[in-house]
Design an enzyme around this catalytic site. Sequence first.
Site, short mmCIF file in Angstrom:
data_model
loop_
_atom_site.label_atom_id
_atom_site.label_comp_id
_atom_site.label_asym_id
_atom_site.label_seq_id
_atom_site.Cartn_x
_atom_site.Cartn_y
_atom_site.Cartn_z
N GLY A 1 6.79 -24.19 38.59
CA GLY A 1 7.74 -23.36 39.34
C GLY A 1 8.73 -24.12 40.19
CD GLU B 1 -0.28 -25.03 34.36
OE1 GLU B 1 -1.35 -24.98 33.75
OE2 GLU B 1 0.34 -24.01 34.74
N GLY C 1 7.42 -27.30 34.38
CA GLY C 1 8.09 -27.12 33.10
C GLY C 1 9.55 -27.49 33.25
NE ARG C 2 13.35 -23.34 36.22
CZ ARG C 2 13.74 -22.20 35.62
NH1 ARG C 2 14.92 -22.14 35.03
NH2 ARG C 2 12.97 -21.14 35.65
NE ARG D 1 16.98 -19.96 32.20
CZ ARG D 1 17.49 -20.13 33.39
NH1 ARG D 1 18.66 -20.70 33.53
NH2 ARG D 1 16.82 -19.75 34.46
CE1 TYR E 1 14.74 -14.33 32.56
CE2 TYR E 1 15.85 -16.37 32.02
CZ TYR E 1 14.78 -15.51 31.86
OH TYR E 1 13.78 -15.85 30.99
CB CYS F 1 28.93 -9.27 17.40
SG CYS F 1 29.94 -10.14 16.24
CD GLU F 2 24.74 -7.90 21.74
OE1 GLU F 2 24.88 -7.14 22.71
OE2 GLU F 2 24.01 -7.66 20.77
CE1 TYR G 1 10.55 -21.96 30.34
CE2 TYR G 1 11.56 -22.78 32.34
CZ TYR G 1 10.44 -22.47 31.61
OH TYR G 1 9.20 -22.68 32.16
N1 LLP Z 1 2.60 -22.70 34.19
C1 LLP Z 1 2.58 -21.40 33.83
C2 LLP Z 1 1.31 -20.71 33.68
C3 LLP Z 1 3.79 -20.73 33.59
O1 LLP Z 1 3.77 -19.45 33.25
C4 LLP Z 1 5.02 -21.43 33.69
C5 LLP Z 1 6.29 -20.77 33.42
C6 LLP Z 1 4.98 -22.79 34.06
C7 LLP Z 1 3.75 -23.39 34.31
C8 LLP Z 1 6.22 -23.62 34.20
O2 LLP Z 1 7.05 -23.13 35.20
P1 LLP Z 1 8.39 -23.92 35.58
O3 LLP Z 1 7.98 -25.21 36.23
O4 LLP Z 1 9.15 -24.15 34.35
O5 LLP Z 1 9.11 -23.01 36.50
N2 LLP Z 1 12.34 -18.27 30.99
C9 LLP Z 1 12.47 -18.36 32.43
C10 LLP Z 1 11.33 -19.14 33.03
C11 LLP Z 1 9.98 -18.54 32.69
C12 LLP Z 1 8.83 -19.33 33.24
C13 LLP Z 1 7.54 -18.83 32.67
N3 LLP Z 1 6.38 -19.55 33.09
C14 LLP Z 1 13.81 -18.99 32.75
O6 LLP Z 1 14.55 -19.31 31.83
O7 LLP Z 1 14.16 -19.15 33.92
#
Ligand code: LLP
Length: 437
Positions: A250, A292, A294-295, A332, A336, A363-364, A392
């Site tokens: 997150g 964890e 991600g982004r 995105r 969002y 086409c949107e 993402y």
């Molecule tokens: N762990 C779990 C259980 C998660 O559900 C997620 C993201 C992460 C870790 C990684 O979170 P991050 O560090 O990336 O924030 N599609 C959306 C983001 C959805 C995130 C879903 N879960 C976007 O494009 O902003």
Amino acid sequence: MFTADCLNINEKGRLTIGGLDTVALAGEYGTPLYVMDETQIRQNCRRYTQALERCYDGRGMVLYASKALSCKELCRIAAQENLGLDVVSAGELHTALQAGFPAERIYFHGNNKTPEEIRFALRENVGQIVADNLAELQTLSEEARAIGRSRVKILLRIKPGIDAHTHDFIRTGQIDSKFGFALETGEAMRAVELALRAERLDLVGLHCHIGSQIFEVDPFVLAAEVMLGFFAEIKARFGTELTQLNLGGGMGIPYDEHDEARPYEAYLEHAVAAIRESCARLGLRLPTLLLEPGRSIPGPAGITLYTVGAVKEIPGVRTYVTVDGGMGDNPRYMMYGAKYKALCANRAGEEASETVTIAGRYCESGDLIQEFTPLQPVAPGDVLAVLSTGAYNYSMSSNYNRVPRPPIVMVKEGESRVIVRGETLEDMCRNDCLRQG
Ligand code: LLP
């Protein structure tokens, strides 16, 4: 001015990534094109691993949440950087295994894993399964029995009742979420009891994930406190002390110059201080800590290059700058209203004196990348760069309008290489079945 260290402007006034001229990259590989900088990705990984080492003596593991960008090369890099991996589907798991990612460092997530996916994960001996619901505990036990596994390490996903998506995070009595077990209703405690009693399951810890693109540190601290409070309740009730605390991902990234680059170390420092304090107060041993992100691993390291097509000025309304990609490669903004910084790659050093809406080729009407955003004056044929698209974007891309997905090119030390091939027109109908005769 830029959102990542890997971006700069060269003597021709063009945007560079990892020292390479983006206009030249667009010429070589075509557009649309995702470009990523490997050094930046590795640096982002190391910021977490080094912070964990420094703040918590390395007692834990950083898992890359591969949903942000799942492809073999990212898995390979994450493995080399000693990260673990969070996967949420058979597809992400398959990708990781194909890349040679060590199965014991893979954590299998998901709020509705199918029995087939669970079997696949167990057969491949993934390190741990993060169980989401009571039905899944049942399926896990059954599948473990079916393949003769005696011990399956699991974590339970808990809803700690902290919502960090709101502007100021709030702590509510009960959060409306499809993910995990609720604390307030007693559901989480019931799940713990079942998991502890289950013959073939080995409950080692708890997981939570409180949201994404979070800039505040406090929600993470509060989450750690709530979770450890529950560790203590479990210990009091069952005499079992869980050993792993997974605080999820997150951590926010800068999408433009107004977003501050985050010192991820600060998240960890504060969370660790709260963990030490809570453990001392509650008489618990310090747990192994899992994070964890991600982004924040690939996000800032990626950009998307487009070629500008039609520029439509609607007097008194707005100017549309149309590019050769859009919602197919980056949904995105459409989904969002996500913020992005765009610039004209071949005039990156010039003032962004215009205010434009960047529209895609799909086409949107809603197929937009950004509205009313500052941009250098552009003309058809210019290269437009959108920053911070490493997470993402590709992972959420589609073939809407049967537009092939763009390739991903990785740059490193002055060289570039394709890490995901672009799709071809043939790929657009490779799964179509024509009735014979
Ligand atoms: N762990 C779990 C259980 C998660 O559900 C997620 C993201 C992460 C870790 C990684 O979170 P991050 O560090 O990336 O924030 N599609 C959306 C983001 C959805 C995130 C879903 N879960 C976007 O494009 O902003």
